[in-house]
Design an enzyme around this catalytic site. Structure first.
Site, mmCIF file in Angstrom:
data_model
loop_
_atom_site.group_PDB
_atom_site.id
_atom_site.type_symbol
_atom_site.label_atom_id
_atom_site.label_comp_id
_atom_site.label_asym_id
_atom_site.label_seq_id
_atom_site.Cartn_x
_atom_site.Cartn_y
_atom_site.Cartn_z
ATOM 1 N N ASN A 9 -54.742 -6.650 -108.912
ATOM 2 C CA ASN A 9 -55.932 -6.276 -108.140
ATOM 3 C C ASN A 9 -56.839 -7.499 -108.141
ATOM 4 O O ASN A 9 -57.503 -7.789 -109.131
ATOM 5 C CB ASN A 9 -56.626 -5.070 -108.808
ATOM 6 C CG ASN A 9 -57.929 -4.712 -108.113
ATOM 7 O OD1 ASN A 9 -58.257 -5.265 -107.071
ATOM 8 N ND2 ASN A 9 -58.681 -3.791 -108.714
ATOM 9 N N LYS A 11 -59.469 -7.949 -106.527
ATOM 10 C CA LYS A 11 -60.885 -7.616 -106.318
ATOM 11 C C LYS A 11 -61.475 -8.541 -105.238
ATOM 12 O O LYS A 11 -60.761 -8.894 -104.306
ATOM 13 C CB LYS A 11 -61.647 -7.663 -107.648
ATOM 14 C CG LYS A 11 -60.941 -6.797 -108.715
ATOM 15 C CD LYS A 11 -61.738 -6.561 -109.955
ATOM 16 C CE LYS A 11 -60.945 -5.678 -110.915
ATOM 17 N NZ LYS A 11 -61.666 -5.341 -112.132
ATOM 18 N N HIS A 96 -60.850 3.228 -107.655
ATOM 19 C CA HIS A 96 -61.081 2.268 -108.736
ATOM 20 C C HIS A 96 -62.481 2.502 -109.311
ATOM 21 O O HIS A 96 -63.404 2.870 -108.575
ATOM 22 C CB HIS A 96 -60.954 0.835 -108.196
ATOM 23 C CG HIS A 96 -60.957 -0.184 -109.299
ATOM 24 N ND1 HIS A 96 -62.136 -0.637 -109.865
ATOM 25 C CD2 HIS A 96 -59.951 -0.798 -109.950
ATOM 26 C CE1 HIS A 96 -61.836 -1.504 -110.824
ATOM 27 N NE2 HIS A 96 -60.518 -1.620 -110.897
ATOM 28 N N GLU A 98 -64.780 0.567 -110.061
ATOM 29 C CA GLU A 98 -65.842 -0.182 -109.379
ATOM 30 C C GLU A 98 -66.249 0.512 -108.079
ATOM 31 O O GLU A 98 -67.420 0.505 -107.701
ATOM 32 C CB GLU A 98 -65.385 -1.635 -109.141
ATOM 33 C CG GLU A 98 -65.385 -2.420 -110.446
ATOM 34 C CD GLU A 98 -64.320 -3.500 -110.543
ATOM 35 O OE1 GLU A 98 -63.787 -3.937 -109.508
ATOM 36 O OE2 GLU A 98 -64.022 -3.909 -111.694
ATOM 37 N N GLU A 168 -57.585 3.396 -116.395
ATOM 38 C CA GLU A 168 -58.395 2.195 -116.606
ATOM 39 C C GLU A 168 -59.693 2.576 -117.306
ATOM 40 O O GLU A 168 -60.674 2.959 -116.643
ATOM 41 C CB GLU A 168 -58.727 1.541 -115.260
ATOM 42 C CG GLU A 168 -57.517 1.033 -114.512
ATOM 43 C CD GLU A 168 -57.875 -0.153 -113.618
ATOM 44 O OE1 GLU A 168 -57.181 -1.165 -113.719
ATOM 45 O OE2 GLU A 168 -58.854 -0.091 -112.863
ATOM 46 N N GLY A 174 -62.629 -6.065 -117.420
ATOM 47 C CA GLY A 174 -63.361 -7.324 -117.306
ATOM 48 C C GLY A 174 -64.173 -7.686 -118.537
ATOM 49 O O GLY A 174 -65.013 -8.575 -118.494
ATOM 50 N N SER A 213 -58.368 -5.498 -118.997
ATOM 51 C CA SER A 213 -58.139 -6.703 -119.796
ATOM 52 C C SER A 213 -56.691 -6.888 -120.247
ATOM 53 O O SER A 213 -56.430 -7.313 -121.373
ATOM 54 C CB SER A 213 -59.089 -6.731 -120.998
ATOM 55 O OG SER A 213 -60.443 -6.749 -120.565
HETATM 56 P P1 13P Z 1 -59.415 -6.794 -115.711
HETATM 57 O O1 13P Z 1 -57.921 -7.011 -115.883
HETATM 58 O O2 13P Z 1 -60.106 -7.985 -115.164
HETATM 59 O O3 13P Z 1 -60.031 -6.202 -116.924
HETATM 60 O O4 13P Z 1 -59.556 -5.692 -114.547
HETATM 61 C C1 13P Z 1 -58.840 -4.517 -114.653
HETATM 62 C C2 13P Z 1 -58.944 -3.788 -113.370
HETATM 63 O O5 13P Z 1 -59.992 -3.277 -113.024
HETATM 64 C C3 13P Z 1 -57.761 -3.732 -112.514
HETATM 65 O O6 13P Z 1 -57.933 -2.833 -111.467
#
Ligand code: 13P
Length: 253
Positions: A9, A11, A96, A98, A168, A174, A213
């Site tokens: 992903n 983003k 997601h 976010e 997640e 992150g 992560s």
């Molecule tokens: P990170 O791997 O940067 O923690 O992000 C995870 C994520 O949100 C994948 O969709």
């Protein structure tokens, strides 16, 4: 046997130019890899170029990070499943954290998107996960159950075979703070229990990815857990070699 699925992903990262150089580099690292499903979900602006470069590759599938719940119409700034299918997108990430936290997506919205994604022939990757506050209050299982029941409402066992669930935990996204393999396994087992209530024996066939992560140095221990069937990778997927290493950790031994 559930085939492991590792998805990137990206983003809101990667221009078209960066995508082109990434793919060339990445492909050289995964040439010899077999037995793992690989997905890259770039931003919308890079999908057409990536689609052209992949040329229908069976090894690497194209994903999208979001879609709208209507096929067309007056929805400024949105992208429909028909537009994604035209570019040979196979997977779509839905709900997601976010999207949920920053853009107000609810389980009901995620469910509307899921229904249209399935009807359009896209394979949804449905994200669920608790916040730190919810975990600290001991409410993570209840939160997961509510999100799963709401997001997957009305899905038949047959449809569920094409759905991937991503666990997640918001506190691990992150932050560099990964769930331990044991914490992740416990949550995944719970997700599978809830799926069993929703779709019966089909639950055993559903792939559940872990996200939060995931890095080359922790991928193997997470992917070694019985109910962890893949990873949804953010930050570490932006680096082709590191992402390839995570994929290699998923190759069946
Ligand atoms: P990170 O791997 O940067 O923690 O992000 C995870 C994520 O949100 C994948 O969709």
């Amino acid at each position: 046997m559930r085939k492991k699925i590792i998805a990137a992903n990206w983003k809101m990262n990667m221009t078209v130019a960066e995508t082109v150089s990434y793919l060339e580099n990445f492909r050289s690292h995964v040439d010899e890899v077999n037995g793992v499903e690989i997905v890259i979900a770039p931003p919308f602006t890079a999908i057409a170029k990536l689609s052209e470069l992949l040329g229908g590759s069976q090894k690497i599938s194209l994903g999208a990070q979001n879609m709208h719940f209507e096929m067309s119409g007056a929805f400024t700034g949105e992208i429909s499943p028909a537009m994604l299918r035209e570019l040979f997108v196979r997977f779509v990430i839905l709900g997601h954290s976010e999207r949920r936290q920053l853009f107000g997506e609810t389980d009901a919205i995620v469910n509307k998107k899921l229904v249209l994604a399935l009807a359009s022939g896209l394979k949804p990757i449905v994200c669920v996960g608790e916040t730190l506050e919810e975990r600290d209050a001991g409410r993570e299982k209840e939160v997961l159950e509510t999100q799963l029941r709401g997001s997957l409402a009305g899905v038949t066992p047959e449809q569920m075979q094409t759905v991937v669930v991503a666990y997640e935990p918001v506190w691990a996204i992150g932050t560099g703070r990964t769930a331990s393999p044991e914490q992740a396994q416990e949550a995944h087992a719970h997700v599978r229990e809830v799926l069993k209530e929703l779709v019966g024996e089909t639950a055993a066939k559903v792939r559940i990815q872990y996200g939060g992560s995931v890095k080359p140095n922790n991928a193997a221990s997470l992917l070694g857990q019985p109910d962890i069937d893949g990873a949804l990778v953010g930050g570490a997927s932006l680096e082709p070699l590191g992402f390839a290493e995570i994929i290699k950790a998923a190759v069946p031994k």
